[in-house]
Design a protein around this motif. Structure first.
Motif, PDB file in Angstrom:
ATOM      1  N   MET A  92      51.083  24.279  90.274  1.00 43.92           N
ATOM      2  CA  MET A  92      50.180  23.129  90.273  1.00 43.92           C
ATOM      3  C   MET A  92      50.764  22.038  89.399  1.00 43.92           C
ATOM      4  O   MET A  92      51.444  22.332  88.419  1.00 43.92           O
ATOM      5  N   PRO A  93      50.461  20.767  89.728  1.00 42.87           N
ATOM      6  CA  PRO A  93      50.922  19.680  88.867  1.00 42.87           C
ATOM      7  C   PRO A  93      50.214  19.730  87.507  1.00 42.87           C
ATOM      8  O   PRO A  93      49.100  20.234  87.392  1.00 42.87           O
ATOM      9  N   LYS A  94      50.898  19.202  86.513  1.00 45.41           N
ATOM     10  CA  LYS A  94      50.410  19.246  85.130  1.00 45.41           C
ATOM     11  C   LYS A  94      49.007  18.679  84.983  1.00 45.41           C
ATOM     12  O   LYS A  94      48.165  19.276  84.314  1.00 45.41           O
ATOM     13  N   GLU A  95      48.730  17.540  85.587  1.00 41.73           N
ATOM     14  CA  GLU A  95      47.414  16.897  85.417  1.00 41.73           C
ATOM     15  C   GLU A  95      46.288  17.755  85.979  1.00 41.73           C
ATOM     16  O   GLU A  95      45.193  17.779  85.427  1.00 41.73           O
ATOM     17  N   LYS A  96      46.551  18.468  87.062  1.00 42.56           N
ATOM     18  CA  LYS A  96      45.521  19.331  87.656  1.00 42.56           C
ATOM     19  C   LYS A  96      45.217  20.507  86.725  1.00 42.56           C
ATOM     20  O   LYS A  96      44.054  20.864  86.520  1.00 42.56           O
ATOM     21  N   ILE A  97      46.266  21.100  86.154  1.00 45.07           N
ATOM     22  CA  ILE A  97      46.081  22.216  85.217  1.00 45.07           C
ATOM     23  C   ILE A  97      45.320  21.719  83.986  1.00 45.07           C
ATOM     24  O   ILE A  97      44.376  22.352  83.523  1.00 45.07           O
ATOM     25  N   LYS A  98      45.732  20.563  83.469  1.00 44.64           N
ATOM     26  CA  LYS A  98      45.101  20.002  82.268  1.00 44.64           C
ATOM     27  C   LYS A  98      43.611  19.769  82.494  1.00 44.64           C
ATOM     28  O   LYS A  98      42.786  20.099  81.642  1.00 44.64           O
ATOM     29  N   ALA A  99      43.246  19.241  83.653  1.00 45.42           N
ATOM     30  CA  ALA A  99      41.835  18.975  83.968  1.00 45.42           C
ATOM     31  C   ALA A  99      41.035  20.282  83.985  1.00 45.42           C
ATOM     32  O   ALA A  99      39.908  20.336  83.480  1.00 45.42           O
ATOM     33  N   LYS A 100      41.633  21.341  84.545  1.00 48.25           N
ATOM     34  CA  LYS A 100      40.953  22.647  84.591  1.00 48.25           C
ATOM     35  C   LYS A 100      40.750  23.201  83.192  1.00 48.25           C
ATOM     36  O   LYS A 100      39.698  23.748  82.878  1.00 48.25           O
ATOM     37  N   VAL A 101      41.764  23.049  82.329  1.00 49.94           N
ATOM     38  CA  VAL A 101      41.673  23.564  80.950  1.00 49.94           C
ATOM     39  C   VAL A 101      40.627  22.776  80.170  1.00 49.94           C
ATOM     40  O   VAL A 101      39.787  23.345  79.462  1.00 49.94           O
ATOM     41  N   GLN A 102      40.632  21.451  80.307  1.00 52.86           N
ATOM     42  CA  GLN A 102      39.710  20.614  79.548  1.00 52.86           C
ATOM     43  C   GLN A 102      38.251  20.914  79.870  1.00 52.86           C
ATOM     44  O   GLN A 102      37.388  20.748  79.016  1.00 52.86           O
ATOM     45  N   LYS A 103      38.006  21.373  81.075  1.00 50.47           N
ATOM     46  CA  LYS A 103      36.649  21.750  81.495  1.00 50.47           C
ATOM     47  C   LYS A 103      36.055  22.840  80.597  1.00 50.47           C
ATOM     48  O   LYS A 103      34.853  22.948  80.456  1.00 50.47           O
ATOM     49  N   HIS A 104      36.932  23.662  79.997  1.00 50.95           N
ATOM     50  CA  HIS A 104      36.483  24.811  79.212  1.00 50.95           C
ATOM     51  C   HIS A 104      36.574  24.598  77.698  1.00 50.95           C
ATOM     52  O   HIS A 104      36.261  25.494  76.938  1.00 50.95           O
ATOM     53  N   LEU A 105      37.008  23.407  77.273  1.00 50.79           N
ATOM     54  CA  LEU A 105      37.135  23.150  75.830  1.00 50.79           C
ATOM     55  C   LEU A 105      35.787  22.900  75.196  1.00 50.79           C
ATOM     56  O   LEU A 105      34.846  22.474  75.809  1.00 50.79           O
TER      57      LEU A 105
END
Length: 105
Positions: A92-105
């Motif tokens: 997956m592209p970096k921005e997509k992964i980052k968005a998924k991670v930020q959802k759980h912060l």
């Protein structure tokens, strides 16, 4: 560089950890895993202090791969306070992964 953890380190750092940890389940022979590595590393540096990024070699830590039913690599799992909350399969592209991670912060 994201730390490659073995079974005992996974148990102490991820399952007994707090906060958000992103685990990259990979194999050394996997082409898409090699493509994901620089993206995963860059995201780990970018999000340092917000989330931890670690890697698990499924051939070296078969017990963990089986526990979380990892059948495809690369698979990234997001853990929050030691519990898996989301799985991301494939490159997956970096921005997509980052968005998924930020959802759980």
């Amino acid at each position: 560089m994201a730390k490659i953890v073995n079974t005992s380190q996974f148990r102490s750092d991820v399952e007994n950890g707090s906060g958000v940890t992103v685990v990259d389940f990979f194999a050394t022979w996997c082409g898409p895993c090699k493509m994901l590595t620089p993206v995963f590393e860059a995201l780990g540096q970018e999000m340092d202090g917000e989330a931890r990024f670690v890697k698990v070699d499924i051939d070296q830590s078969l017990e963990i791969a089986q526990q979380f039913r990892i059948s495809t690599v690369p698979t990234m799992m997001i853990f929050k306070d030691g519990k898996p909350v989301e799985s991301l399969v494939g490159f997956m592209p970096k921005e997509k992964i980052k968005a998924k991670v930020q959802k759980h912060l």
